[in-house]
Design a protein around this motif. Structure first.
Motif, PDB file in Angstrom:
ATOM      1  N   LEU A 187       0.824  -1.213   0.000  1.00  0.00           N
ATOM      2  CA  LEU A 187       0.000   0.000   0.000  1.00  0.00           C
ATOM      3  C   LEU A 187       0.853   1.256   0.000  1.00  0.00           C
ATOM      4  CD1 LEU A 187      -2.857  -0.945   2.483  1.00  0.00           C
ATOM      5  CD2 LEU A 187      -3.089  -0.498   0.038  1.00  0.00           C
ATOM      6  N   PHE A 188       2.073   1.137   0.523  1.00  0.00           N
ATOM      7  CA  PHE A 188       2.970   2.290   0.551  1.00  0.00           C
ATOM      8  C   PHE A 188       3.194   2.844  -0.854  1.00  0.00           C
ATOM      9  CE2 PHE A 188       7.365   3.905   0.219  1.00  0.00           C
ATOM     10  CZ  PHE A 188       7.283   4.964   1.106  1.00  0.00           C
ATOM     11  N   TYR A 189       3.189   1.955  -1.861  1.00  0.00           N
ATOM     12  CA  TYR A 189       3.414   2.413  -3.237  1.00  0.00           C
ATOM     13  C   TYR A 189       2.231   3.223  -3.754  1.00  0.00           C
ATOM     14  CZ  TYR A 189       7.681  -0.255  -3.507  1.00  0.00           C
ATOM     15  OH  TYR A 189       8.959  -0.714  -3.275  1.00  0.00           O
ATOM     16  N   GLY A 190       1.023   2.917  -3.280  1.00  0.00           N
ATOM     17  CA  GLY A 190      -0.123   3.756  -3.634  1.00  0.00           C
ATOM     18  C   GLY A 190       0.073   5.163  -3.109  1.00  0.00           C
ATOM     19  N   ASP A 191       0.595   5.265  -1.879  1.00  0.00           N
ATOM     20  CA  ASP A 191       0.900   6.566  -1.283  1.00  0.00           C
ATOM     21  C   ASP A 191       2.004   7.273  -2.072  1.00  0.00           C
ATOM     22  OD1 ASP A 191       0.820   8.651   0.551  1.00  0.00           O
ATOM     23  OD2 ASP A 191       2.278   7.716   1.885  1.00  0.00           O
ATOM     24  N   CYS A 192       2.997   6.502  -2.536  1.00  0.00           N
ATOM     25  CA  CYS A 192       4.125   7.076  -3.292  1.00  0.00           C
ATOM     26  C   CYS A 192       3.668   7.703  -4.603  1.00  0.00           C
ATOM     27  CB  CYS A 192       5.171   6.009  -3.589  1.00  0.00           C
ATOM     28  SG  CYS A 192       6.105   5.484  -2.148  1.00  0.00           S
ATOM     29  N   ILE A 193       2.586   7.203  -5.146  1.00  0.00           N
ATOM     30  CA  ILE A 193       2.074   7.748  -6.407  1.00  0.00           C
ATOM     31  C   ILE A 193       1.227   8.991  -6.156  1.00  0.00           C
ATOM     32  CG2 ILE A 193       0.554   7.268  -8.374  1.00  0.00           C
ATOM     33  CD1 ILE A 193       1.402   4.303  -8.071  1.00  0.00           C
ATOM     34  N   ILE A 194       0.383   8.947  -5.112  1.00  0.00           N
ATOM     35  CA  ILE A 194      -0.558  10.043  -4.875  1.00  0.00           C
ATOM     36  C   ILE A 194       0.121  11.258  -4.254  1.00  0.00           C
ATOM     37  CG2 ILE A 194      -2.633  10.714  -3.621  1.00  0.00           C
ATOM     38  CD1 ILE A 194      -3.675   7.948  -3.922  1.00  0.00           C
ATOM     39  N   THR A 195       1.082  11.039  -3.334  1.00  0.00           N
ATOM     40  CA  THR A 195       1.702  12.173  -2.625  1.00  0.00           C
ATOM     41  C   THR A 195       2.309  13.211  -3.564  1.00  0.00           C
ATOM     42  OG1 THR A 195       2.098  10.940  -0.586  1.00  0.00           O
ATOM     43  CG2 THR A 195       3.504  12.835  -0.981  1.00  0.00           C
ATOM     44  N   PRO A 196       3.163  12.822  -4.533  1.00  0.00           N
ATOM     45  CA  PRO A 196       3.705  13.856  -5.438  1.00  0.00           C
ATOM     46  C   PRO A 196       2.611  14.564  -6.228  1.00  0.00           C
ATOM     47  CG  PRO A 196       4.961  11.816  -5.628  1.00  0.00           C
ATOM     48  CD  PRO A 196       3.733  11.495  -4.833  1.00  0.00           C
ATOM     49  N   ALA A 197       1.604  13.816  -6.656  1.00  0.00           N
ATOM     50  CA  ALA A 197       0.555  14.405  -7.491  1.00  0.00           C
ATOM     51  C   ALA A 197      -0.273  15.432  -6.719  1.00  0.00           C
ATOM     52  CB  ALA A 197      -0.354  13.303  -8.048  1.00  0.00           C
ATOM     53  N   ILE A 198      -0.789  15.054  -5.551  1.00  0.00           N
ATOM     54  CA  ILE A 198      -1.665  15.968  -4.805  1.00  0.00           C
ATOM     55  C   ILE A 198      -0.875  17.133  -4.207  1.00  0.00           C
ATOM     56  CG2 ILE A 198      -1.522  14.700  -2.604  1.00  0.00           C
ATOM     57  CD1 ILE A 198      -4.464  15.400  -2.139  1.00  0.00           C
ATOM     58  N   SER A 199       0.365  16.874  -3.779  1.00  0.00           N
ATOM     59  CA  SER A 199       1.157  17.932  -3.146  1.00  0.00           C
ATOM     60  C   SER A 199       1.512  19.023  -4.147  1.00  0.00           C
ATOM     61  CB  SER A 199       2.431  17.343  -2.537  1.00  0.00           C
ATOM     62  OG  SER A 199       2.118  16.412  -1.530  1.00  0.00           O
ATOM     63  N   VAL A 200       2.069  18.620  -5.285  1.00  0.00           N
ATOM     64  CA  VAL A 200       2.489  19.609  -6.282  1.00  0.00           C
ATOM     65  C   VAL A 200       1.277  20.299  -6.906  1.00  0.00           C
ATOM     66  CG1 VAL A 200       3.724  19.952  -8.455  1.00  0.00           C
ATOM     67  CG2 VAL A 200       4.664  18.418  -6.717  1.00  0.00           C
ATOM     68  N   LEU A 201       0.206  19.550  -7.163  1.00  0.00           N
ATOM     69  CA  LEU A 201      -1.009  20.169  -7.700  1.00  0.00           C
ATOM     70  C   LEU A 201      -1.553  21.245  -6.758  1.00  0.00           C
ATOM     71  CD1 LEU A 201      -3.243  17.403  -9.347  1.00  0.00           C
ATOM     72  CD2 LEU A 201      -2.682  19.628 -10.324  1.00  0.00           C
ATOM     73  N   SER A 202      -1.625  20.920  -5.455  1.00  0.00           N
ATOM     74  CA  SER A 202      -2.184  21.879  -4.498  1.00  0.00           C
ATOM     75  C   SER A 202      -1.318  23.125  -4.398  1.00  0.00           C
ATOM     76  CB  SER A 202      -2.325  21.227  -3.121  1.00  0.00           C
ATOM     77  OG  SER A 202      -1.065  20.809  -2.631  1.00  0.00           O
ATOM     78  N   ALA A 203      -0.002  22.976  -4.585  1.00  0.00           N
ATOM     79  CA  ALA A 203       0.887  24.145  -4.536  1.00  0.00           C
ATOM     80  C   ALA A 203       0.736  25.014  -5.780  1.00  0.00           C
ATOM     81  CB  ALA A 203       2.336  23.685  -4.397  1.00  0.00           C
ATOM     82  N   VAL A 204       0.777  24.386  -6.955  1.00  0.00           N
ATOM     83  CA  VAL A 204       0.714  25.147  -8.209  1.00  0.00           C
ATOM     84  C   VAL A 204      -0.657  25.778  -8.403  1.00  0.00           C
ATOM     85  CG1 VAL A 204       0.995  24.997 -10.718  1.00  0.00           C
ATOM     86  CG2 VAL A 204       2.503  23.690  -9.224  1.00  0.00           C
ATOM     87  N   GLU A 205      -1.710  25.155  -7.835  1.00  0.00           N
ATOM     88  CA  GLU A 205      -3.061  25.724  -7.951  1.00  0.00           C
ATOM     89  C   GLU A 205      -3.165  27.090  -7.270  1.00  0.00           C
ATOM     90  OE1 GLU A 205      -5.727  21.602  -8.208  1.00  0.00           O
ATOM     91  OE2 GLU A 205      -5.428  22.626  -6.290  1.00  0.00           O
ATOM     92  N   GLY A 206      -2.193  27.415  -6.424  1.00  0.00           N
ATOM     93  CA  GLY A 206      -2.178  28.731  -5.806  1.00  0.00           C
ATOM     94  C   GLY A 206      -2.053  29.844  -6.832  1.00  0.00           C
ATOM     95  N   ALA A 207      -1.546  29.519  -8.020  1.00  0.00           N
ATOM     96  CA  ALA A 207      -1.418  30.528  -9.076  1.00  0.00           C
ATOM     97  C   ALA A 207      -2.778  31.070  -9.505  1.00  0.00           C
ATOM     98  CB  ALA A 207      -0.687  29.925 -10.273  1.00  0.00           C
ATOM     99  N   SER A 208      -3.830  30.225  -9.360  1.00  0.00           N
ATOM    100  CA  SER A 208      -5.169  30.682  -9.772  1.00  0.00           C
ATOM    101  C   SER A 208      -5.705  31.763  -8.845  1.00  0.00           C
ATOM    102  CB  SER A 208      -6.142  29.496  -9.806  1.00  0.00           C
ATOM    103  OG  SER A 208      -6.313  28.964  -8.511  1.00  0.00           O
ATOM    104  N   ILE A 209      -5.144  31.864  -7.621  1.00  0.00           N
ATOM    105  CA  ILE A 209      -5.541  32.945  -6.714  1.00  0.00           C
ATOM    106  C   ILE A 209      -5.020  34.279  -7.251  1.00  0.00           C
ATOM    107  CG2 ILE A 209      -5.358  33.816  -4.345  1.00  0.00           C
ATOM    108  CD1 ILE A 209      -6.978  31.280  -4.562  1.00  0.00           C
ATOM    109  N   ILE A 210      -3.843  34.211  -7.895  1.00  0.00           N
ATOM    110  CA  ILE A 210      -3.255  35.427  -8.483  1.00  0.00           C
ATOM    111  C   ILE A 210      -4.061  35.860  -9.697  1.00  0.00           C
ATOM    112  CG2 ILE A 210      -1.167  36.410  -9.522  1.00  0.00           C
ATOM    113  CD1 ILE A 210       0.412  34.239  -7.967  1.00  0.00           C
ATOM    114  N   SER A 211      -4.349  34.896 -10.591  1.00  0.00           N
ATOM    115  CA  SER A 211      -5.134  35.200 -11.792  1.00  0.00           C
ATOM    116  C   SER A 211      -5.669  33.901 -12.374  1.00  0.00           C
ATOM    117  CB  SER A 211      -4.267  35.908 -12.838  1.00  0.00           C
ATOM    118  OG  SER A 211      -4.961  36.000 -14.074  1.00  0.00           O
ATOM    119  N   HIS A 212      -6.956  33.909 -12.746  1.00  0.00           N
ATOM    120  CA  HIS A 212      -7.558  32.721 -13.351  1.00  0.00           C
ATOM    121  C   HIS A 212      -7.010  32.471 -14.755  1.00  0.00           C
ATOM    122  CE1 HIS A 212     -10.338  31.545 -10.252  1.00  0.00           C
ATOM    123  NE2 HIS A 212     -10.759  32.804 -10.121  1.00  0.00           N
TER     124      HIS A 212
END
Length: 630
Positions: A117-142
């Motif tokens: 199951l750790f490998y499932g976490d290894c796949i999701i963690t990079p995806a959700i973490s980086v997505l949530s960070a980069v999505e902050g750009a939409s606060i600046i401008s859509h």
């Protein structure tokens, strides 16, 4: 203060800083999405003062009970010669129930499922973490929304492409960056709490209890979002061997926990004063001028969090190989100083493909949050169950009962989080479960197949003692040099030797039967690694032991054997290595289902060659092929 005391304090500070960069990257970036998911997720919770305080109280006490009490205080005590992680805990649990074969078998299944199951976490963690960070750009401008997915994929490709070069240089930057990250979390939180200090009442567990009593069904569903604040808790235990128990504890209580609590409470205070900030409460804590620098810092922090789980995937794969649950893989060492820094190409590129597929499939961190949590909570449950078998063995009866009572309460909490996350299976939680089940099936198939293969090979082998006695007065021609036969059995003649004798009708003047085994400890002391037996008539038995975090080196082991037995001739140019190469075919009475036999055969064909894995010079190897029916 003495020079040695100063050096000691500076050493502890360096370890704590390093732990910030590796251990706490995942849990440290959870404020990016946790509180937002609690209110904007599928639970449909109304944004009221009572609900905000209740959710904050749930988050705070989840951190205190699961991370502070369970992991930092209790589970870190379960160290396997200083090493942690689910496979290290599995080895300890197996040792504790060694006299109960059936229970030991169930524990192995449980531990390996947790590792898978750790490998499932290894796949999701990079995806959700980086997505949530980069999505902050939409606060600046859509206008920047359309760049979010391409930028995330670009970051992932760059991150995985750099893995083969090692992370030693970049790793030195991880600690300071995460130190800045946690400082920023704390400052933003404090600044917001000053505007609504009543959020501090959430420290009282009564508010979490009242929230549960007022919204019993909704509260249960919300546990699936609250658990996002705990993701990365397992890393505290898994990385214990790198930094030690004290550094991990000091970093948690000294900086990480206060910074996380302040930021969560700061987000809560913002929602009380500005409910419309629910669209992204983390980024809206910052003033407008700081948004772009914060997006950059958050992206760097999430890349570091991703790096931690990627490195963990390599380490887990290496341990699985050594423990016999995975085929051999090509392992590259990326640092001459730190043996734990490794790179496995097969794992790296498969992870990258899976992460990109996940980003393209779910498209947002909110959608991914529905997939996140199930694998993590399932591993949390498994860790607690295994802890029952490992902890308390050296305690008095009274203290043991008290410990087990606490573990039982923590198990109930873990199971509650797991049950809540099971509600998200149809929304994306199936993905990490499917990944875990697929990897679990492969690991157990490999273990089962290797066991059956060993059994079949044993059926046709000749006892070693009788074989050597038969050479008394034998006319078999002995030729110069030393033959090394790699074998899994210490008391029978390897098939490769019998085939060589049958076809070539000669034996070398010295014959070494070498068995390489993996112990249930992470590292084996050098003086205990090699055992040499002189079997007479030029035959020698060499048994070599490695820990499950070490990699075999046959030439080095032979050099150590020569220092123990001067009569051995292990001059490299005088050595010939004889290996068996098995081909799996269907037997008359198959021992495995057809699909499992084909899977095992496929894994066998694609395993790294023994020459590479054991560091044997390829130009000194003779392979003897044979068919084995399964």
């Amino acid at each position: 203060m003495s020079h040695s005391a100063n050096a000691s304090h500076s050493g502890k500070a360096a370890l704590m800083l390093a732990a910030l960069g590796v251990v706490y990257g995942d849990i440290g970036t959870s404020p990016l999405y946790t509180l937002k998911e609690c209110f904007s997720g599928h639970a449909g919770l109304e944004l009221t003062h009572f609900n905000i305080i209740g959710i904050l109280s749930l988050i705070f006490w989840a951190l205190m009970l699961v991370v502070s009490l369970k992991y930092v205080t209790i589970i870190l005590r379960a160290d396997n010669k200083g090493e942690g992680g689910v496979l290290a805990l599995l080895a300890l649990a197996q040792r504790a129930v060694a006299d109960q074969p059936r229970l030991s078998r169930y524990i192995v299944i449980l531990g390996i499922f947790g590792a898978a199951l750790f490998y499932g976490d290894c796949i999701i963690t990079p995806a959700i973490s980086v997505l949530s960070a980069v999505e902050g750009a939409s606060i600046i401008s859509h206008e920047l929304d359309r760049f979010v997915l391409p930028v995330c994929i670009g970051i992932m490709i760059a991150l995985f492409a750099m893995q083969s070069r090692g992370t030693a240089v970049v790793g030195k930057l991880f600690g300071p960056i995460m130190l800045l990250w946690f400082a920023v979390l704390a400052v933003m939180g404090i600044n917001s709490i000053l505007n609504a200090p009543e959020v501090l009442t959430a420290l009282n567990p009564i508010f979490a209890t009242q929230f549960f009593l007022h919204h019993p069904s909704v509260s249960f569903v919300l546990l699936g979002a609250v658990v996002l604040c705990l993701t990365g808790g397992e890393a505290l235990y898994a990385d214990m061997g790198h930094f030690g128990r004290p550094a991990i504890r000091y970093a948690w209580y000294g900086l990480v926990l206060p910074a996380l609590v302040l930021n969560y409470f700061g987000q809560g205070a913002l929602l009380i004063t500005q409910p419309e900030a629910i669209k992204n409460p983390f980024y809206l804590l910052a003033p407008a001028w700081a948004l772009m620098p914060l997006v950059v810092l958050a992206t760097m922090a999430t890349v570091i969090a991703s790096q931690a789980v990627i490195s963990g995937a390599y380490s887990m794969a290496s341990q699985a190989v050594q423990l016999g649950f995975s085929p051999r893989m090509d392992i590259s060492y990326t640092s001459e100083q730190q043996m734990g820094q490794i790179y496995i190409g097969q794992i790296n590129w498969l992870l990258l493909l899976a992460v990109i597929a996940l980003i393209l499939g779910f498209k947002s961190s909110s959608a991914l949050a529905s997939a996140y949590g199930f694998a993590v909570t399932c591993t949390m449950v498994i860790t607690t169950i295994l802890a029952f078998f490992v902890l308390g063995k050296d305690l008095s009866r009274g203290r043991k009962m008290a410990l087990f009572a606490v573990l039982a309460v923590l198990l109930v909490i873990d199971v509650a989080f797991l049950a809540a996350n099971s509600l998200k299976l149809h929304e994306g939680g199936w993905f990490p479960l499917a990944v875990g089940l697929a990897i679990f099936t492969m690991m157990m198939t490999w273990k089962k197949g290797r066991g059956l293969l060993f059994q079949r090979l044993r059926e046709g082998e000749m006892p070693l003692a009788g074989f050597i006695e038969s050479f008394e007065g034998s006319e078999v021609t002995r030729v110069e040099g030393t033959a090394v036969f790699m074998t899994t059995s210490c008391d029978s003649v390897p098939h490769a030797l019998l085939h060589n004798l049958k076809h070539n009708k000669v034996l070398h003047e010295q014959v070494i039967f070498m068995t390489v085994a993996t112990a249930d400890v992470p590292y084996v002391l050098a003086q205990e690694r090699v055992v040499v037996r002189d079997l007479s008539k030029g035959f020698f038995q060499i048994n070599v032991s490695y820990g499950f975090k070490e990699d075999p080196d046959v030439p080095a082991a032979l050099g150590q054997a020569q220092r123990l037995q001067a009569r051995l001739n292990v001059e490299p140019m005088q050595l010939s290595y004889f290996l068996s190469r098995e081909t799996i075919v269907e037997g008359k009475y198959p021992a495995m289902p057809w699909w499992r036999r084909r899977l095992f055969s496929f894994m066998t064909r694609n395993a790294t060659r023994a020459t590479s894995f054991f560091k044997i010079p390829a130009n000194r190897v003779v392979e003897m092929g044979m068919q084995v029916e399964l």
